[in-house]
Design an enzyme around this catalytic site. Structure first.
Site, PDB file in Angstrom:
ATOM      1  N   GLU A 155     -16.241 -41.915  89.669  1.00 15.99           N
ATOM      2  CA  GLU A 155     -17.413 -41.554  88.854  1.00 15.99           C
ATOM      3  C   GLU A 155     -18.696 -41.497  89.672  1.00 15.99           C
ATOM      4  OE1 GLU A 155     -17.923 -40.378  85.565  1.00 15.99           O
ATOM      5  OE2 GLU A 155     -15.834 -39.988  86.100  1.00 15.99           O
ATOM      6  N   ASP A 205     -26.719  -9.589 109.897  1.00 13.19           N
ATOM      7  CA  ASP A 205     -26.901 -10.558 108.822  1.00 13.19           C
ATOM      8  C   ASP A 205     -28.357 -10.646 108.410  1.00 13.19           C
ATOM      9  OD1 ASP A 205     -24.785 -13.524 108.809  1.00 13.19           O
ATOM     10  OD2 ASP A 205     -24.546 -11.534 107.949  1.00 13.19           O
ATOM     11  N   ARG A 255     -21.255 -21.900 111.095  1.00 10.68           N
ATOM     12  CA  ARG A 255     -21.394 -20.478 111.439  1.00 10.68           C
ATOM     13  C   ARG A 255     -22.840 -20.090 111.778  1.00 10.68           C
ATOM     14  NH1 ARG A 255     -23.465 -17.199 107.843  1.00 10.68           N
ATOM     15  NH2 ARG A 255     -22.609 -15.250 108.612  1.00 10.68           N
ATOM     16  N   PRO A 312     -22.516 -34.290  92.222  1.00  5.90           N
ATOM     17  CA  PRO A 312     -22.832 -33.270  91.208  1.00  5.90           C
ATOM     18  C   PRO A 312     -24.290 -33.333  90.733  1.00  5.90           C
ATOM     19  CG  PRO A 312     -20.970 -34.662  90.502  1.00  5.90           C
ATOM     20  CD  PRO A 312     -21.529 -35.251  91.757  1.00  5.90           C
TER      21      PRO A 312
END
Ligand code: 9D3
Length: 248
Positions: free
Chosen positions: A116, A169, A154, A89
């Site tokens: 954690e 794209d 991809r 994170p």
């Protein structure tokens, strides 16, 4: 491309990697995924992978030794320059530019944090990149690793098997999608825009470009600010602003 995934929960990965595009990439040997169970690199009789934090506090911390040994072991079989990525994170947020960059690497070593987090010595000594997939709290790095692998897979040449969709794209790169319709042409009185049935490919392309720009302007103006627009796109955007009454 080789991707080594180090995790305490290798079982979480069976399933997602078998399907559709990812399955195709693996069948064609464009992508080889090697799941490594960090627990296999413990040496104590209870195979302990986590421990209490020095200094106290809630939760557990992933131990340094099994991770060091697992990374050393996978590196033996890989070119030396592959990124070693910690999913965490605290990392920088993944975006398509970074996905593209990773898709050009010979390999990736992904380390899924859990609990954690990992002992800071892992971060300081073996990690080259630390990546988050966004500002929301998950229970570990496994789902983020799957997200990263899916996004990278991809982008591998010939994975999509439809070169047109890649070209398209890049034409609409950095913009949100335009509205899509399929059969039937009318459902409960709800009609498909006439232009899409016209067969006039130049007008359809212009309509789609404009719709994509309009949707992006309304929902994600930050993307418009970031993007370098072509002359054609600038002109369409001016039209859109005019039609919207210039408040955007
Ligand atoms: C208050 C400290 N938190 C760190 C910001 C604790 C914490 C929350 C979640 C520690 C680990 C986790 C587990 N999440 C991940 O390992 C993770 C993650 C995520 O939760 N969100 C978005 N991307 C990622 S990548 C890895």
């Amino acid at each position: 491309m080789f991707i080594d995934i180090l995790t305490l929960f290798p079982g979480m990965f069976s399933g997602p990697f078998e399907h559709s595009i990812m399955g195709r990439a693996r069948e064609r040997d464009l992508l080889e995924i090697n799941l490594v169970d960090i627990r296999d690199y413990t040496k104590d009789k209870h195979s302990v992978t986590d421990d209490y934090p020095y200094g106290g506090g809630a939760g557990m911390v992933m131990k340094v030794e099994p991770i060091f040994r697992a990374v050393e072991d996978v590196k033996k079989d890989r070119p030396s320059e592959v990124p070693t990525v910690l999913l965490s994170p605290q990392g920088r947020t993944l975006n398509q530019d970074l996905v593209k960059e990773y898709s050009t690497c010979k390999g990736l070593i992904l380390i899924c944090g859990h609990y954690e987090g990992v002992d800071e010595r892992v971060r300081e000594n073996i990690i080259t990149d630390e990546i988050s997939i966004g500002d929301y709290v998950l229970t570990g790095g496994e789902l983020p690793a799957m997200v990263l692998v899916n996004a990278v897979a991809r982008m591998l040449p010939s994975v999509l098997g439809d070169e047109d969709s890649i070209k398209e794209d890049s034409f609409f790169e950095g913009l949100l999608g335009y509205p899509q319709y399929t059969r039937p042409r009318e459902y409960r009185g709800l009609k498909v825009p006439e232009i899409l049935l016209s067969g006039d490919h130049a007008r359809i392309k212009r309509w789609r470009s404009k719709q994509a720009l309009k949707r992006t302007l309304l929902r994600r103006p930050d993307l418009i600010t970031k993007k370098k627009l072509s002359g054609r796109q600038e002109k369409l955007l001016a039209e859109i602003r005019e039609e919207l009454g210039d408040d955007k």
